[in-house]
Design a protein around this motif. Structure first.
Motif, PDB file in Angstrom:
ATOM      1  N   ALA A  87     -24.355   1.437  31.111  1.00 21.75           N
ATOM      2  CA  ALA A  87     -24.509   0.129  30.752  1.00 21.75           C
ATOM      3  C   ALA A  87     -24.186  -0.862  32.086  1.00 21.75           C
ATOM      4  N   TRP A  88     -25.008  -1.903  32.429  1.00 20.40           N
ATOM      5  CA  TRP A  88     -24.628  -2.944  33.383  1.00 20.40           C
ATOM      6  C   TRP A  88     -24.321  -4.324  32.623  1.00 20.40           C
ATOM      7  N   LEU A  89     -23.627  -4.928  33.602  1.00 24.72           N
ATOM      8  CA  LEU A  89     -23.589  -6.433  33.259  1.00 24.72           C
ATOM      9  C   LEU A  89     -23.906  -6.896  34.725  1.00 24.72           C
ATOM     10  N   ASP A  90     -25.206  -7.420  34.786  1.00 25.48           N
ATOM     11  CA  ASP A  90     -25.802  -7.928  36.023  1.00 25.48           C
ATOM     12  C   ASP A  90     -26.548  -9.334  35.761  1.00 25.48           C
ATOM     13  N   SER A  91     -25.741 -10.123  35.499  1.00 25.73           N
ATOM     14  CA  SER A  91     -26.280 -11.504  34.953  1.00 25.73           C
ATOM     15  C   SER A  91     -25.433 -12.724  35.672  1.00 25.73           C
ATOM     16  N   PRO A  92     -25.536 -13.026  36.878  1.00 24.87           N
ATOM     17  CA  PRO A  92     -24.821 -14.204  37.489  1.00 24.87           C
ATOM     18  C   PRO A  92     -25.171 -15.261  36.505  1.00 24.87           C
ATOM     19  N   PRO A  93     -23.977 -16.192  36.421  1.00 23.00           N
ATOM     20  CA  PRO A  93     -22.749 -16.082  37.361  1.00 23.00           C
ATOM     21  C   PRO A  93     -21.566 -15.112  36.792  1.00 23.00           C
ATOM     22  N   GLU A  94     -22.067 -14.457  35.713  1.00 23.25           N
ATOM     23  CA  GLU A  94     -20.733 -13.333  35.373  1.00 23.25           C
ATOM     24  C   GLU A  94     -20.586 -12.278  36.426  1.00 23.25           C
ATOM     25  N   PRO A  95     -19.451 -11.684  36.188  1.00 23.83           N
ATOM     26  CA  PRO A  95     -18.908 -10.676  37.365  1.00 23.83           C
ATOM     27  C   PRO A  95     -20.163  -9.462  36.950  1.00 23.83           C
ATOM     28  N   LEU A  96     -20.145  -8.797  38.157  1.00 27.81           N
ATOM     29  CA  LEU A  96     -21.041  -7.440  38.072  1.00 27.81           C
ATOM     30  C   LEU A  96     -20.121  -6.353  37.691  1.00 27.81           C
ATOM     31  N   LEU A  97     -20.512  -5.529  36.629  1.00 27.93           N
ATOM     32  CA  LEU A  97     -19.951  -4.473  36.312  1.00 27.93           C
ATOM     33  C   LEU A  97     -20.956  -3.286  35.613  1.00 27.93           C
ATOM     34  N   ARG A  98     -20.406  -2.269  35.736  1.00 28.50           N
ATOM     35  CA  ARG A  98     -20.998  -0.888  35.383  1.00 28.50           C
ATOM     36  C   ARG A  98     -20.173  -0.187  34.580  1.00 28.50           C
TER      37      ARG A  98
END
Length: 293
Positions: A211-222
């Protein structure tokens, strides 16, 4: 291609949820063995009132209360600890009520609640129902349909919990672990943390997936392999990804500080759910995604 057979339901994982009012009164995190047995008997009676078949299963519970993050951890460790401890209890299986309380102030196994997480408004007493797979499956299906809407605890159960723990209880109700996931997802959304929940949910329900969190302005994480990597960006790398054509140095500095605070907030939440976190420095990467693969 036929779908793989569903995994058998081996137990019902649930909790007695106590919604507490703010109070400065002294708080007991766990009850002694005598009080634990009294509370467990009331819980067993409540659950049998929702679904008759629940009374034919073994109920195993701990008379201690926890933060939701302590229950919502990969592998459900609190519930698994209850299953393991309950399996060693004497007596013929089927309809047993097994309660764990303190002995000389100490709970057995790995059941001690975290004092650092004890101040939240929702406190949870975990339980498991176990038995023959077909009986467990039937009770599980029924409770999944019933509890979220109609699972209020009996008056005697709520009163005993309130008096014994020193809590000011506004509502006492039963939840399955899936009900708790749904409730926590809503709480994350109300707290402005909705973007992080899918990552937590993947770790809980589909730990083998990515799972990725790839949604600016949020931090990028995997999330992958049981842990989360958070991309640590230099000010210049952050500016390229998040700040566009902004030139004002003060705005840039403020934005970068907010970004770092958000990273720390996400890391703390993930760690509360016992999801390991590492930080991957991406100072020179033109594409920080590469650093997380």
């Amino acid at each position: 291609m036929p779908s793989p057979p569903a995994k058998p339901v081996t137990c019902v994982r649930g909790a007695l949820a106590l919604e507490r009012a703010p109070s400065d009164a002294p708080l007991a995190l766990a009850l002694d063995q005598a009080q634990a047995g009294e509370l467990a008997d009331l819980v067993a009676k409540d659950l049998a009132g929702f679904v008759a078949g629940a009374g034919d299963l073994d109920l195993c519970m701990v008379a201690a209360h926890y933060d939701p993050a302590e229950l919502l951890r990969p592998g459900w460790p609190l519930h698994e600890e209850l299953l393991q401890l309950g399996s060693r209890a004497p007596g013929r299986r089927g309809g047993r009520v097994i309660a764990f309380g303190t002995h000389d102030g100490t709970l057995p196994g790995a059941l001690t609640p975290s004092p650092a997480l004890a101040e939240g408004p929702l406190r949870l007493l975990p339980f498991v129902l176990s038995g023959e797979p077909e009986d467990v499956a039937a009770v599980s299906d029924a409770l999944e349909e019933l509890l979220l809407e109609t699972g209020m605890a009996g008056a005697g159960t709520a009163l005993l919990a309130q008096e014994a723990f020193g809590l000011s209880v506004e509502h006492a109700r039963y939840l399955t672990i899936h009900d708790l996931c749904a409730m926590t997802a809503m709480q994350y959304e109300h707290a402005g943390l909705a973007a992080l929940w899918p990552v937590v949910e993947t770790a809980l329900l589909s730990p083998g997936r990515e799972a990725w969190l790839d949604s600016p302005p949020e931090p990028l994480l995997r999330y992958a392999g049981g842990e989360v990597q958070i991309a640590m960006l230099s000010p210049d790398a952050w500016r390229r990804r998040y700040a566009g054509n902004e030139e004002d140095r003060e705005r840039l500095a403020t934005g970068y500080r907010h970004f770092e605070a958000r990273q720390r907030q996400f890391a703390a939440l993930l760690q509360a759910h016992a999801i390991p976190v590492t930080f991957s420095h991406c100072r020179d990467a033109s594409d920080p995604h590469e650093e997380l693969l």
